[in-house]
Motif scaffolding. Sequence first.
Motif, PDB file in Angstrom:
ATOM      1  N   ALA A 172       0.844  -1.202   0.000  1.00 25.37           N
ATOM      2  CA  ALA A 172       0.000   0.000   0.000  1.00 25.37           C
ATOM      3  C   ALA A 172       0.870   1.239   0.000  1.00 25.37           C
ATOM      4  O   ALA A 172       1.948   1.277   0.585  1.00 25.37           O
ATOM      5  CB  ALA A 172      -0.914   0.000   1.235  1.00 25.37           C
ATOM      6  N   ALA A 173       0.430   2.234  -0.742  1.00 26.95           N
ATOM      7  CA  ALA A 173       1.176   3.484  -0.847  1.00 26.95           C
ATOM      8  C   ALA A 173       1.221   4.185   0.504  1.00 26.95           C
ATOM      9  O   ALA A 173       0.222   4.246   1.230  1.00 26.95           O
ATOM     10  CB  ALA A 173       0.531   4.382  -1.889  1.00 26.95           C
ATOM     11  N   VAL A 174       2.429   4.709   0.833  1.00 21.69           N
ATOM     12  CA  VAL A 174       2.600   5.401   2.113  1.00 21.69           C
ATOM     13  C   VAL A 174       2.361   6.892   1.877  1.00 21.69           C
ATOM     14  O   VAL A 174       3.017   7.486   1.005  1.00 21.69           O
ATOM     15  CB  VAL A 174       4.008   5.160   2.679  1.00 21.69           C
ATOM     16  CG1 VAL A 174       4.197   5.926   3.986  1.00 21.69           C
ATOM     17  CG2 VAL A 174       4.237   3.676   2.870  1.00 21.69           C
ATOM     18  N   THR A 201      18.816   5.973  -1.431  1.00 18.16           N
ATOM     19  CA  THR A 201      17.748   5.930  -0.420  1.00 18.16           C
ATOM     20  C   THR A 201      18.316   5.979   0.995  1.00 18.16           C
ATOM     21  O   THR A 201      17.765   6.659   1.881  1.00 18.16           O
ATOM     22  CB  THR A 201      16.918   4.657  -0.616  1.00 18.16           C
ATOM     23  OG1 THR A 201      16.450   4.606  -1.963  1.00 18.16           O
ATOM     24  CG2 THR A 201      15.704   4.655   0.305  1.00 18.16           C
ATOM     25  N   ASP A 202      19.409   5.286   1.272  1.00 14.05           N
ATOM     26  CA  ASP A 202      19.975   5.270   2.625  1.00 14.05           C
ATOM     27  C   ASP A 202      20.466   6.653   3.027  1.00 14.05           C
ATOM     28  O   ASP A 202      20.255   7.106   4.176  1.00 14.05           O
ATOM     29  CB  ASP A 202      21.116   4.263   2.695  1.00 14.05           C
ATOM     30  CG  ASP A 202      20.639   2.841   2.489  1.00 14.05           C
ATOM     31  OD1 ASP A 202      21.463   1.996   2.043  1.00 14.05           O
ATOM     32  OD2 ASP A 202      19.452   2.574   2.761  1.00 14.05           O
ATOM     33  N   HIS A 213      10.535   2.775   5.340  1.00 15.64           N
ATOM     34  CA  HIS A 213       9.420   2.722   4.390  1.00 15.64           C
ATOM     35  C   HIS A 213       9.040   4.110   3.907  1.00 15.64           C
ATOM     36  O   HIS A 213       8.650   4.304   2.750  1.00 15.64           O
ATOM     37  CB  HIS A 213       8.218   2.024   5.060  1.00 15.64           C
ATOM     38  CG  HIS A 213       7.654   2.794   6.213  1.00 15.64           C
ATOM     39  ND1 HIS A 213       8.225   2.761   7.495  1.00 15.64           N
ATOM     40  CD2 HIS A 213       6.580   3.645   6.297  1.00 15.64           C
ATOM     41  CE1 HIS A 213       7.524   3.539   8.301  1.00 15.64           C
ATOM     42  NE2 HIS A 213       6.518   4.090   7.608  1.00 15.64           N
ATOM     43  N   LEU A 214       9.190   5.113   4.775  1.00 13.80           N
ATOM     44  CA  LEU A 214       8.879   6.479   4.346  1.00 13.80           C
ATOM     45  C   LEU A 214       9.968   7.016   3.401  1.00 13.80           C
ATOM     46  O   LEU A 214       9.668   7.736   2.439  1.00 13.80           O
ATOM     47  CB  LEU A 214       8.743   7.386   5.586  1.00 13.80           C
ATOM     48  CG  LEU A 214       8.255   8.824   5.311  1.00 13.80           C
ATOM     49  CD1 LEU A 214       6.907   8.813   4.617  1.00 13.80           C
ATOM     50  CD2 LEU A 214       8.175   9.606   6.623  1.00 13.80           C
ATOM     51  N   ALA A 215      11.231   6.622   3.658  1.00  5.78           N
ATOM     52  CA  ALA A 215      12.296   7.042   2.759  1.00  5.78           C
ATOM     53  C   ALA A 215      12.121   6.435   1.382  1.00  5.78           C
ATOM     54  O   ALA A 215      12.381   7.088   0.346  1.00  5.78           O
ATOM     55  CB  ALA A 215      13.659   6.643   3.348  1.00  5.78           C
ATOM     56  N   ASP A 216      11.661   5.156   1.305  1.00  5.30           N
ATOM     57  CA  ASP A 216      11.405   4.542   0.009  1.00  5.30           C
ATOM     58  C   ASP A 216      10.302   5.260  -0.741  1.00  5.30           C
ATOM     59  O   ASP A 216      10.366   5.468  -1.963  1.00  5.30           O
ATOM     60  CB  ASP A 216      11.043   3.051   0.180  1.00  5.30           C
ATOM     61  CG  ASP A 216      12.209   2.258   0.734  1.00  5.30           C
ATOM     62  OD1 ASP A 216      11.968   1.181   1.332  1.00  5.30           O
ATOM     63  OD2 ASP A 216      13.392   2.696   0.548  1.00  5.30           O
TER      64      ASP A 216
END
Length: 223
Positions: A172-174, A201-202, A213-216
Motif C-alpha cells: 500500500a502506498a505510504v 535511499t539510505d 518505508h517512508l524514505a522509500d
Amino acid sequence: MARSIRLDAVLIQAAIAGALSFAHLHDLAAAAGQSGWKAWAYPISVDLLLVAVWRRLRTDGPSRLAWSWFLVALVASLGANIATAGLLDLDHVPAWLRILVAGWPALAFLGGTLLAHTTTPPGHVADPAPVPPAPPAPVVEEDPEAAPALEAETVPELPAADPAPVPAPAPAAVPVPAALVDHARKVAADHQARTGARIDTDTLRARLGVPPHLADAIAAQLA
C-alpha cells in the motif's frame, strides 16, 4: 621569373656516354670501309635497336626476345668502344670485322622488326578440372510390416506444467506530506551539486531522519 635549370648527374653521364659511343661506332664503321654518310648511319642504327628493346621491355615486360636483342646491341656498342681503344689497328681491319659491319644493317632491321611486330602469346589458362557428379541419394524402402508397429507406439505423456506463480500484491502506498517531499528535493539537489551523483535511499533517509518505508516512498516520488 627565370626558371632554374637543374642539372642531373645521370643525364650528363648519359649524354657523355652516348656521344663517345656514337663517335666510336662511326670510327669503326669508317675503318671497315663504310665512308661518308654510311659511317654515321651505323651508330644511329645501334641506338635505334636499343630504343626498340627498351620500348618492348616497358610495354610487354621482360622476355627472351627482348633480352637477346639487347645483348646484340650491347655487344655492338661495347665492341666498338673496345676496338677503338687501341686494341685494334684501324688501318688494317680484319676481314671478319668488315663482314660484321657490312651485315649489321640487315641484322638490326631484323631485330627491330621482331621487337615491333612480334606479340607475346597470352598465358595458357588450364581448363578447370571436371567436377565429378554427386552420388545419388540412397533409396530407403519402406517395410509395410514395420509401419503398423510404428503407428502402435504411444507417445509418452509430458508432465503437467506447474501453474504460474501468483504475483504478490503491491504494498500500500505510504502517504508523504508535500512539505517533506519539497524538503527532500532540496536535500537531493544539494547532494547532487556537491557529489555529482544522485542521492541514494539510505543517504536520503539519514539526512531526513525518517523510517525506511517512508524514505522509500519519498525516493519513489523523487525518481
